[in-house]
Design a protein around this motif. Sequence first.
Motif, PDB file in Angstrom:
ATOM      1  N   LYS A  57      26.377  -8.051  14.892  1.00 57.97           N
ATOM      2  CA  LYS A  57      26.147  -6.757  14.250  1.00 57.97           C
ATOM      3  C   LYS A  57      24.774  -6.715  13.572  1.00 57.97           C
ATOM      4  N   ALA A  58      24.407  -7.829  12.931  1.00 55.06           N
ATOM      5  CA  ALA A  58      23.099  -7.879  12.279  1.00 55.06           C
ATOM      6  C   ALA A  58      21.981  -7.705  13.305  1.00 55.06           C
ATOM      7  N   MET A  59      22.148  -8.317  14.481  1.00 55.50           N
ATOM      8  CA  MET A  59      21.124  -8.193  15.514  1.00 55.50           C
ATOM      9  C   MET A  59      21.067  -6.775  16.065  1.00 55.50           C
ATOM     10  N   LEU A  60      22.204  -6.146  16.222  1.00 53.40           N
ATOM     11  CA  LEU A  60      22.229  -4.753  16.684  1.00 53.40           C
ATOM     12  C   LEU A  60      21.499  -3.842  15.695  1.00 53.40           C
ATOM     13  N   ILE A  61      21.707  -4.078  14.397  1.00 53.29           N
ATOM     14  CA  ILE A  61      21.019  -3.283  13.383  1.00 53.29           C
ATOM     15  C   ILE A  61      19.516  -3.551  13.425  1.00 53.29           C
ATOM     16  N   ALA A  62      19.139  -4.824  13.615  1.00 46.51           N
ATOM     17  CA  ALA A  62      17.717  -5.170  13.685  1.00 46.51           C
ATOM     18  C   ALA A  62      17.047  -4.488  14.879  1.00 46.51           C
ATOM     19  N   VAL A  63      17.765  -4.412  15.989  1.00 45.21           N
ATOM     20  CA  VAL A  63      17.227  -3.732  17.168  1.00 45.21           C
ATOM     21  C   VAL A  63      17.082  -2.238  16.892  1.00 45.21           C
ATOM     22  N   ARG A  64      18.083  -1.691  16.205  1.00 48.53           N
ATOM     23  CA  ARG A  64      18.078  -0.247  15.908  1.00 48.53           C
ATOM     24  C   ARG A  64      17.016   0.081  14.869  1.00 48.53           C
ATOM     25  N   PHE A  65      16.863  -0.780  13.859  1.00 46.81           N
ATOM     26  CA  PHE A  65      15.892  -0.565  12.791  1.00 46.81           C
ATOM     27  C   PHE A  65      15.071  -1.841  12.584  1.00 46.81           C
ATOM     28  N   PRO A  66      14.011  -2.036  13.373  1.00 44.62           N
ATOM     29  CA  PRO A  66      13.214  -3.278  13.273  1.00 44.62           C
ATOM     30  C   PRO A  66      12.559  -3.471  11.916  1.00 44.62           C
ATOM     31  N   GLU A  67      12.241  -2.382  11.235  1.00 39.73           N
ATOM     32  CA  GLU A  67      11.596  -2.483   9.921  1.00 39.73           C
ATOM     33  C   GLU A  67      12.630  -2.325   8.816  1.00 39.73           C
ATOM     34  N   PRO A  68      12.527  -3.112   7.747  1.00 34.23           N
ATOM     35  CA  PRO A  68      13.473  -2.986   6.623  1.00 34.23           C
ATOM     36  C   PRO A  68      13.393  -1.601   6.016  1.00 34.23           C
ATOM     37  N   ASN A  69      14.534  -1.128   5.516  1.00 36.62           N
ATOM     38  CA  ASN A  69      14.579   0.177   4.866  1.00 36.62           C
ATOM     39  C   ASN A  69      13.845   0.107   3.537  1.00 36.62           C
ATOM     40  N   LYS A  70      12.857   0.996   3.357  1.00 37.05           N
ATOM     41  CA  LYS A  70      12.053   0.972   2.136  1.00 37.05           C
ATOM     42  C   LYS A  70      12.749   1.678   0.975  1.00 37.05           C
ATOM     43  N   GLY A  71      13.567   2.711   1.294  1.00 36.57           N
ATOM     44  CA  GLY A  71      14.254   3.442   0.223  1.00 36.57           C
ATOM     45  C   GLY A  71      13.271   4.137  -0.685  1.00 36.57           C
ATOM     46  N   GLY A  72      13.658   4.339  -1.909  1.00 39.79           N
ATOM     47  CA  GLY A  72      12.761   4.956  -2.875  1.00 39.79           C
ATOM     48  C   GLY A  72      12.964   6.456  -2.953  1.00 39.79           C
ATOM     49  N   ARG A  73      12.344   7.056  -3.946  1.00 36.00           N
ATOM     50  CA  ARG A  73      12.502   8.487  -4.182  1.00 36.00           C
ATOM     51  C   ARG A  73      11.960   9.287  -2.994  1.00 36.00           C
ATOM     52  N   GLY A  74      12.734  10.230  -2.569  1.00 40.72           N
ATOM     53  CA  GLY A  74      12.298  11.121  -1.504  1.00 40.72           C
ATOM     54  C   GLY A  74      12.429  10.529  -0.126  1.00 40.72           C
ATOM     55  N   LYS A  75      12.940   9.284  -0.019  1.00 38.68           N
ATOM     56  CA  LYS A  75      13.092   8.657   1.281  1.00 38.68           C
ATOM     57  C   LYS A  75      14.570   8.528   1.611  1.00 38.68           C
ATOM     58  N   LYS A  76      14.887   8.864   2.814  1.00 29.48           N
ATOM     59  CA  LYS A  76      16.286   8.857   3.231  1.00 29.48           C
ATOM     60  C   LYS A  76      16.651   7.497   3.802  1.00 29.48           C
ATOM     61  N   ALA A  93      18.048 -11.578  11.482  1.00 30.55           N
ATOM     62  CA  ALA A  93      17.992 -10.958  12.803  1.00 30.55           C
ATOM     63  C   ALA A  93      16.620 -10.357  13.079  1.00 30.55           C
ATOM     64  N   ARG A  94      16.021  -9.745  12.061  1.00 29.10           N
ATOM     65  CA  ARG A  94      14.690  -9.168  12.251  1.00 29.10           C
ATOM     66  C   ARG A  94      13.644 -10.248  12.510  1.00 29.10           C
ATOM     67  N   ALA A  95      13.818 -11.414  11.893  1.00 30.54           N
ATOM     68  CA  ALA A  95      12.905 -12.526  12.157  1.00 30.54           C
ATOM     69  C   ALA A  95      13.028 -12.982  13.605  1.00 30.54           C
ATOM     70  N   VAL A  96      14.260 -13.045  14.109  1.00 31.89           N
ATOM     71  CA  VAL A  96      14.478 -13.416  15.512  1.00 31.89           C
ATOM     72  C   VAL A  96      13.847 -12.375  16.427  1.00 31.89           C
ATOM     73  N   LEU A  97      14.017 -11.107  16.090  1.00 34.00           N
ATOM     74  CA  LEU A  97      13.444 -10.026  16.890  1.00 34.00           C
ATOM     75  C   LEU A  97      11.926 -10.143  16.962  1.00 34.00           C
TER      76      LEU A  97
END
Length: 239
Positions: A57-76, A93-97
Amino acid sequence: MAEGAAPTLCVIDGRNRIAACQRAGVKPHTIMLKGDDQDAFIADANLERRDLTKGQKAMLIAVRFPEPNKGGRGKKQNSFDAKQFSVARISLARAVLAYCPEMVQPIIDGKMSLDDAYNEAQQRKRAGESNEERFNALDAAHPDLAQLVREQTLSLASAESEARERNEKHEHLIRSKALTISELATRIGLIDKAQGDLLVQAYRDRPEAFKTACLADDIDQWIGVFVNLKAKLTEGERE
């Protein structure tokens, strides 16, 4: 299904369901992907499966979103980061990717563990950092060799070997010159007034033994060399 460069179609997801439909004699319902992200579709379609491990599951998420979620005000936030998935596992998983992309599919297929792939990714990352440090050191000392590495005319290892050979030759030259000066200083130091008188008398008696046309001219030349050498040595001290 996805439409590739060739006119044929390929199955992106649902191979087992298609096989079941064929056995049952039922025509499967399909959806054509046109220009959609195939990897994202696979991740979305498989993440809710209960039989997947946390690594898959972690690898599937990494494939779907290669960059970490930044979050923060005004960001979804993306939908997966909002769910209860292990942030640490997704980071692995992102490191493996990034460093072992050929291992992504085996992890998703359950043929390789995320931890094993991450260990390999770490080794590749460290090797890359080590190579960068080696290249920077080469570039600082021998920029011409570094340029050949940039142009892929020389490998980094070959360039380092050439650099070591240059350094050894330079060190040998320094030792040789230092030894010459040391020997010369020792010999000149032995010529006191008495020895000087004997040297002059020996030259007058048998000038041919000294193998020089004029010893006085030779001495003037030596003095000129040492005066010039002294000027260069003291040049930095006066600045």
